[in-house]
Design a protein around this motif. Structure first.
Motif, mmCIF file in Angstrom:
data_model
loop_
_atom_site.group_PDB
_atom_site.id
_atom_site.type_symbol
_atom_site.label_atom_id
_atom_site.label_comp_id
_atom_site.label_asym_id
_atom_site.label_seq_id
_atom_site.Cartn_x
_atom_site.Cartn_y
_atom_site.Cartn_z
ATOM 1 N N THR A 21 1.130 -1.571 -0.383
ATOM 2 C CA THR A 21 0.172 -0.057 0.136
ATOM 3 C C THR A 21 0.880 1.098 -0.229
ATOM 4 O O THR A 21 2.075 1.447 0.323
ATOM 5 C CB THR A 21 -0.536 -0.151 1.488
ATOM 6 O OG1 THR A 21 -1.158 -0.896 2.145
ATOM 7 C CG2 THR A 21 -1.541 0.899 1.014
ATOM 8 N N ASP A 34 -6.166 4.322 3.949
ATOM 9 C CA ASP A 34 -7.485 5.007 4.703
ATOM 10 C C ASP A 34 -8.094 6.101 3.646
ATOM 11 O O ASP A 34 -7.276 6.780 3.839
ATOM 12 C CB ASP A 34 -7.031 4.973 5.931
ATOM 13 C CG ASP A 34 -7.046 4.303 6.565
ATOM 14 O OD1 ASP A 34 -6.678 2.734 6.811
ATOM 15 O OD2 ASP A 34 -6.358 4.806 7.662
ATOM 16 N N ASN A 35 -9.280 5.950 2.962
ATOM 17 C CA ASN A 35 -9.632 7.424 2.076
ATOM 18 C C ASN A 35 -9.794 8.720 3.366
ATOM 19 O O ASN A 35 -10.688 8.470 4.274
ATOM 20 C CB ASN A 35 -11.003 6.879 2.220
ATOM 21 C CG ASN A 35 -11.781 7.827 0.888
ATOM 22 O OD1 ASN A 35 -11.204 9.210 1.163
ATOM 23 N ND2 ASN A 35 -12.350 7.687 -0.097
ATOM 24 N N LEU A 36 -9.846 9.084 3.512
ATOM 25 C CA LEU A 36 -9.337 10.520 4.408
ATOM 26 C C LEU A 36 -10.842 10.963 3.873
ATOM 27 O O LEU A 36 -11.143 11.842 5.025
ATOM 28 C CB LEU A 36 -8.648 11.867 4.313
ATOM 29 C CG LEU A 36 -6.775 11.293 4.208
ATOM 30 C CD1 LEU A 36 -5.876 12.436 4.494
ATOM 31 C CD2 LEU A 36 -7.297 10.777 5.604
ATOM 32 N N ALA A 95 -5.882 8.934 -0.195
ATOM 33 C CA ALA A 95 -5.844 7.734 1.001
ATOM 34 C C ALA A 95 -4.123 8.689 1.148
ATOM 35 O O ALA A 95 -3.555 7.444 0.830
ATOM 36 C CB ALA A 95 -6.284 6.467 -0.017
ATOM 37 N N LEU A 151 -13.885 11.196 6.263
ATOM 38 C CA LEU A 151 -13.035 11.848 7.823
ATOM 39 C C LEU A 151 -13.878 12.410 8.539
ATOM 40 O O LEU A 151 -13.837 13.946 7.004
ATOM 41 C CB LEU A 151 -12.037 12.030 8.137
ATOM 42 C CG LEU A 151 -10.980 10.378 8.130
ATOM 43 C CD1 LEU A 151 -9.372 10.785 8.614
ATOM 44 C CD2 LEU A 151 -11.662 9.222 8.788
ATOM 45 N N ASP A 179 -1.823 5.726 3.945
ATOM 46 C CA ASP A 179 -1.935 4.157 4.268
ATOM 47 C C ASP A 179 -3.238 3.160 4.135
ATOM 48 O O ASP A 179 -3.609 2.372 5.057
ATOM 49 C CB ASP A 179 -1.855 3.853 6.028
ATOM 50 C CG ASP A 179 -0.589 4.549 6.185
ATOM 51 O OD1 ASP A 179 0.718 4.000 5.376
ATOM 52 O OD2 ASP A 179 0.045 5.066 6.957
#
Ligand SMILES: Nc1ncnc2c1ncn2[C@@H]1O[C@H](COP(=O)(O)OP(=O)(O)OP(=O)(O)O)[C@@H](O)[C@H]1O
Ligand code: SF4
Ligand SMILES: [Mg+2]
Lengths: 316, 278
Positions: free
Chosen positions: A2, A70-72, A66, A75, A68
Motif C-alpha cells: 500500500t 485509508d480514504n481521508l 488515501a 473523515l 496508508d
C-alpha cells in the motif's frame, strides 16, 4: 505494498475554472516524490487539498486522498485534525514566518507530540538533535528571532516529524534559503525519508532540486500532470515537451558554458483562459491541430513512465 | 538594545504605584475609621488635632469623619471597581473579537454590527440608564461598566485577529492539527495582547472617572461607604466653608487619571509597530 499516500483524480475549482484537474499520484514509504512546475500551476493547492485545508475560494469537486490505504474524505473535520501533524505533516517556504514568534522552539516542537514541553522535553531534544541542530539544550528555550532561516526550517521539520507521520509534504522548503543551506536541508530530508521511512512529497519549481533528491517526479503544468515517472528515466529521456524545455533550461556542470540559459517562451495561461485541448499548446513547439482540439490523457510510454502528450514519442 | 525609559515616565509609574499601594493598604495606613462620625469634630480644617481623637491631616467632613481615611478607602473603591470592570470588558470584548476575526462570515457580521450599535450610544448614558432602572449596588456598578465598555476591545481584537490569522505560523499550526480553540488561545491571543493592553490601560483611567461620576450622581458606591465621587458630591454644599472636601478627592482623581492616561499613551507608542522606531 500500500502506498503511504495516494491521490486520486483530484479536481479543484476556483469559480468555474479547474485550477487542478485530474491530478493523481502515489508515494511509497521512504520515497521522495517531487511535484514540479512553474509558479501558479497548482502545486500548493494540491498540497492543501491533501491536508484538507483549502482556501475558502477553492472547492474540491472530484477525487480523494488515501493515507496508508485509508480514504481521508470520509473523515469528519475532528478526525481530520488528528490526522494532521500526527499521520501527515506539512512544512512551508518561509520557515521564520511559519514559527510563532512568541513561542519557544521547544514549545512548538512539543505541540506535535500533543503533550506539554515539560513531559516531552527529552523527545524534543532528541528530535532537535536528529534534524541536525547543534546544542539542542540551548536552542530548545530560544525564540524564532534568535535562529537563522536554515535553523528555523530544521525546527519546522522537527515539529512536523516528531509524531512520526507516514507522510511529509514540503512546499518549497528551501526556496527562501541560500544555496549551501538549501543543499543541507535537502540532504536532511533525504536522510529522514530513508531512516524513518517517511514518504515525502517535495514541491519545487527547480529541476536542480529534483535531480538532487527525488526518486520520482510528477511534472505539473496549468493544473494537470504533464509527465510522471522515475527521476532517472525522465532526466534521461523526457517524454513531454514541457519537461524537455524545463530540463534544457537547467544549467549543467558538464555543458560547455552557455552565454544564456534557455528559457521557455510565453507564460502559463490564467485559469480563466485555459484553452480546450492541451493546456501547453500555446507554448509548445510540437503543437498541431489535434493538440488544440483534444485533451491528451496520461498514458504509459515506458514502464512506470507516463506522459500526457499526443506526440510523446517525438519529444527529444 | 537597552530599553530607554524617560524620567517623566518613571515619575508617572511611581505615582500610580503609590496610588495602588494606598488603595491596597488603606485598612492598615488609615489614621481613623472612615465611617466613624463625631458631631464634635464636624468640618475641621486640614491639620486639626484634638487631644482625644488625634490628628486629622486632611481635615474632617460634615459628619466629623476623617477625610484622609475616606480618601484612602475611596482609592480602594476606585481601584477595585476599575480592575473588575476592565477585566469583565476585556474578557468579553476579546473573546468576541477573537471569534469574529477567526470565524469571519456571518459570525463576524453579527458581532461587529452589535459593536457598531453599542458604540453609537454613549457608554455613560447607557450606564446611567441601566443603574437607574435596576438600582445601584456594587455588583451592578461593576457589571454595568464592564458590559457597556467591551466594544472597544472587540474592535481592536477583531482587527488584530484578522491580521494575525493570515500569517504563515497560523497556517502551520492548522497543518499541525491544532483546533480553533488552541490556535486562538495559544497562538493568536499572545500575538494580539499588546494592542489590547493599550486599550485596557486607557479604559482603566476611564473606569476610575466613570466610577467617580456615577458615585457623584448617587448611582455608584452607596454612602456611607467612601468613594471619591460621593465625597465630592457631599462636599459640594460646603465648598465655601470647607474647600478641602472637594479639592483633595478632586486632586486625587485628576492626578491618577492623568497618570494612567500618560502611561497608556506611552505603552501605545512602545507596543504599536506603526509608531515604533522613533
Ligand atoms: N486563496 C486563493 N484564492 C484564489 N485563488 C487562488 C488561491 N490560492 C491559489 N490560487 C490560484 O490557484 C492557482 C494555483 O495556485 P498554487 O498556489 O497552487 O500555485 P503553485 O503551483 O503553488 O505556485 P507557486 O510556485 O507560485 O507557489 C493560481 O492560479 C492561483 O492564482
Ligand atoms: S499534446 Fe501537443 S501541445 Fe500538448 S504538449 Fe504534446 S505536442 Fe505539445
Ligand atoms: Mg506554491
Amino acid at each position: 505494498m500500500t502506498p503511504a499516500l495516494a491521490v486520486h483524480d483530484l479536481r479543484l475549482l476556483i469559480g468555474g475554472a479547474a485550477v487542478v484537474d485530474g491530478v493523481g499520484f502515489a508515494v511509497a514509504p521512504g520515497e521522495v516524490m517531487a511535484l514540479v512546475g512553474e509558479s501558479g500551476c497548482g502545486k500548493s493547492l494540491t498540497a492543501h487539498a491533501i491536508m484538507r485545508l483549502l482556501p475558502d475560494a477553492v472547492r474540491q469537486d472530484r477525487g480523494y486522498v488515501a493515507l496508508d490505504g485509508d480514504n481521508l474524505s470520509v473523515l469528519s473535520e475532528r478526525q481530520m485534525r488528528l490526522v494532521r501533524g500526527r499521520r501527515m505533516s506539512m512544512i512551508f517556504q518561509e520557515p521564520q514566518a511559519a514559527l510563532d514568534p512568541l513561542s519557544t522552539v521547544g514549545a512548538q516542537v512539543a505541540e506535535g507530540t500533543g503533550s506539554p514541553l515539560r513531559q516531552a522535553r527529552a523527545a524534543v531534544l532528541a528530535m532537535l538533535d536528529e534534524v541536525g541542530i547543534a546544542d539542542p539544550a540551548r536552542r530548545i528555550d530560544q525564540y524564532p528571532f534568535e535562529l537563522s532561516g536554515g535553523m528555523c526550517q530544521r525546527v519546522m521539520i522537527a515539529s512536523a516529524l516528531i509524531a512520526r507521520p507516514a507522510v511529509l509534504i514540503a512546499d518549497e522548503p528551501t526556496t527562501a534559503l541560500d544555496v549551501t543551506i538549501q543543499a543541507q536541508i535537502l540532504d536532511l530530508l533525504r536522510r529522514l525519508a530513508i531512516e524513518r521511512g517517511t514518504a515525502i512529497v517535495l514541491i519545487t519549481h527547480d529541476m536542480g532540486v529534483v535531480a538532487d533528491i527525488a526518486d520520482r517526479v510528477a511534472v505539473m503544468y496549468a493544473g494537470r500532470i504533464a509527465e510522471t515517472g522515475d527521476t532517472a528515466a525522465i532526466f534521461a529521456r523526457p517524454r513531454h515537451p514541457y519537461t524537455a524545455l524545463l530540463l534544457a533550461a537547467l544549467p549543467r556542470r558538464t555543458d560547455v558554458p552557455r552565454s544564456r540559459l534557455a528559457v521557455i517562451e510565453g507564460r502559463v495561461p490564467a485559469p480563466s483562459e485555459f484553452p480546450t485541448g492541451c493546456r501547453f499548446a500555446g507554448r509548445c513547439p510540437l503543437a498541431d491541430a489535434r493538440c488544440r482540439a483534444e485533451t491528451p490523457l496520461l498514458r504509459e510510454v515506458a514502464r512506470g513512465h507516463l506522459s500526457a502528450c499526443w506526440h510523446a514519442e517525438a519529444v527529444r | 538594545m537597552r530599553p530607554r525609559v524617560s524620567f517623566g515616565i518613571r515619575v508617572i509609574v511611581l505615582l500610580i504605584v503609590l496610588f495602588a499601594a494606598a488603595a491596597l493598604l488603606a485598612p492598615w495606613i488609615s489614621p481613623h475609621d472612615p465611617l466613624r462620625q463625631s458631631l464634635l469634630l464636624r468640618l475641621k480644617p486640614p491639620g486639626s488635632a484634638t487631644a482625644s481623637a488625634g490628628l486629622f491631616p486632611l481635615g474632617t467632613d460634615d459628619l466629623g469623619r476623617d477625610l484622609l481615611s475616606r480618601i484612602l478607602y475611596g482609592a480602594r473603591a476606585s481601584f477595585i471597581v476599575a480592575i473588575l470592570s476592565v477585566s469583565v470588558s476585556l474578557v468579553v470584548g476579546t473573546l468576541l473579537g477573537l471569534a469574529a476575526g477567526w470565524f469571519r462570515g456571518w459570525t463576524a457580521t453579527l458581532i461587529m454590527r452589535f459593536v457598531d450599535a453599542m458604540l453609537s450610544v454613549p457608554a455613560i448614558l447607557l450606564a446611567v440608564l441601566t443603574v437607574a432602572v435596576i438600582g445601584p449596588s456594587f455588583v451592578t456598578l461593576v457589571l454595568v461598566l464592564g458590559l457597556t465598555r467591551w466594544p472597544r476591545y472587540t474592535r481592536v481584537a477583531y482587527a488584530a485577529t484578522l491580521q494575525v490569522a493570515g500569517l504563515p505560523f497560523i497556517a502551520a499550526a492548522e497543518m499541525a492539527g491544532a483546533d480553533s480553540a488552541r490556535i486562538l488561545l495559544r497562538h493568536i491571543l499572545p500575538n494580539i495582547a499588546g494592542p489590547l493592553l493599550v486599550v485596557a490601560t486607557s479604559e482603566f483611567g476611564l473606569m476610575i472617572l466613570f466610577e467617580a461620576g456615577l458615585s457623584f450622581l448617587g448611582l455608584g458606591i452607596q454612602p456611607p461607604a467612601p468613594s471619591w465621587g460621593s465625597i465630592m458630591s457631599a462636599g459640594r454644599q460646603y465648598v465655601e466653608r470647607a474647600w478641602w472636601l472637594t479639592v483633595f478627592p478632586g486632586l486625587g482623581l485628576f492626578t491618577l487619571v492623568v497618570c494612567v492616561n500618560v502611561m497608556g499613551d506611552w505603552l501605545r507608542d512602545r507596543l504599536d509597530p506603526r509608531s515604533a522606531g522613533r
